[in-house]
Design an enzyme around this catalytic site. Sequence first.
Site, PDB file in Angstrom:
ATOM      1  N   ASP A 146      11.332  62.602  71.824  1.00  0.00           N
ATOM      2  CA  ASP A 146      12.751  62.366  72.096  1.00  0.00           C
ATOM      3  C   ASP A 146      12.952  60.875  72.344  1.00  0.00           C
ATOM      4  O   ASP A 146      12.184  60.249  73.091  1.00  0.00           O
ATOM      5  CB  ASP A 146      13.204  63.161  73.324  1.00  0.00           C
ATOM      6  CG  ASP A 146      14.703  63.059  73.539  1.00  0.00           C
ATOM      7  OD1 ASP A 146      15.444  63.842  72.910  1.00  0.00           O
ATOM      8  OD2 ASP A 146      15.122  62.183  74.320  1.00  0.00           O
ATOM      9  N   ILE A 147      13.962  60.288  71.702  1.00  0.00           N
ATOM     10  CA  ILE A 147      14.262  58.868  71.903  1.00  0.00           C
ATOM     11  C   ILE A 147      14.960  58.703  73.247  1.00  0.00           C
ATOM     12  O   ILE A 147      15.990  59.335  73.511  1.00  0.00           O
ATOM     13  CB  ILE A 147      15.155  58.326  70.768  1.00  0.00           C
ATOM     14  CG1 ILE A 147      14.453  58.500  69.413  1.00  0.00           C
ATOM     15  CG2 ILE A 147      15.506  56.857  70.997  1.00  0.00           C
ATOM     16  CD1 ILE A 147      15.309  58.114  68.231  1.00  0.00           C
ATOM     17  N   GLU A 189      18.401  63.329  68.402  1.00  0.00           N
ATOM     18  CA  GLU A 189      17.415  62.253  68.519  1.00  0.00           C
ATOM     19  C   GLU A 189      16.008  62.794  68.743  1.00  0.00           C
ATOM     20  O   GLU A 189      15.117  62.059  69.182  1.00  0.00           O
ATOM     21  CB  GLU A 189      17.797  61.297  69.656  1.00  0.00           C
ATOM     22  CG  GLU A 189      17.792  61.913  71.047  1.00  0.00           C
ATOM     23  CD  GLU A 189      19.133  62.505  71.446  1.00  0.00           C
ATOM     24  OE1 GLU A 189      19.398  62.578  72.667  1.00  0.00           O
ATOM     25  OE2 GLU A 189      19.914  62.904  70.556  1.00  0.00           O
TER      26      GLU A 189
END
Length: 268
Positions: A146-147, A189
């Site tokens: 996950d960003i 994301e």
Amino acid sequence: MKTDFTELEKTIHDILAVPEYRDHPASKALKQLWEINQDQWDRMDRLTRLSDSYQDMMIQRERSLSERFDKHLRQLEKMTRISDRYQRSLRQLNIELEKTSLIDPLTELPNRRMMMKRLSQAFDEQQEDESSKGVRIEDLAVAMIDIDYFKKVNDEFGHQVGDDVLIALGKLMQRVMDGFGVIGRWGGEEFLVILPCHNVKDASILMESLRSKVDAYSINVEGNIVSTSVSIGVSSYQEHDTMDSLLSRADNALYLAKSQGRNSVILG
């Protein structure tokens, strides 16, 4: 010797025109024979004309049939060419539809559907290996990525910059994974990595390398320097695992990484 009918006709007319032969029995018979002959010639002439007309009609009919056949053949060839083009277009369309259904249009990475297919294949191979060797094997791992603070990127720089960040990080992570496993966009994301032939230790080392490269990476988007990081949850195949349980452990590990400050790799 060939008979000259024109000369013969003149001779007979001359004989019949002589007055002293008019009452002669032979003259009368000759006249009847000549009339019969004329009648036969007239009939032959009509038959010849009928035959010629019939032949002309048959020739015209054959020509017409041939022309119609050629016309239908040309139409059929045209339809065949159209059909071939249609078939090629249809095949190309099916390829494009298949690609669209399996590839994320933004990052051009495999999408969630494709990743599920890949994971299913890897999962089946894992279970077949265990079944054939009769021992427990841990050589399949997955990682959820996950960003970090991606919403902040969108809010500060706009969604176009956010999309550019997703594209750039997708390419960076794909380069890191090249030869080791497959990475795809899981949604938003989030990304999923499938690592066949990797136990949890090897997978965590590889994911730590990926995390470090993303952390050191910055993106220049329209004069804006954007830096970010990723949180990663890793899980490896365990006995009696299902795909859901394997993914669930990776997702839980990712949640833990984010809750503990982000920019880290947690094993699940």
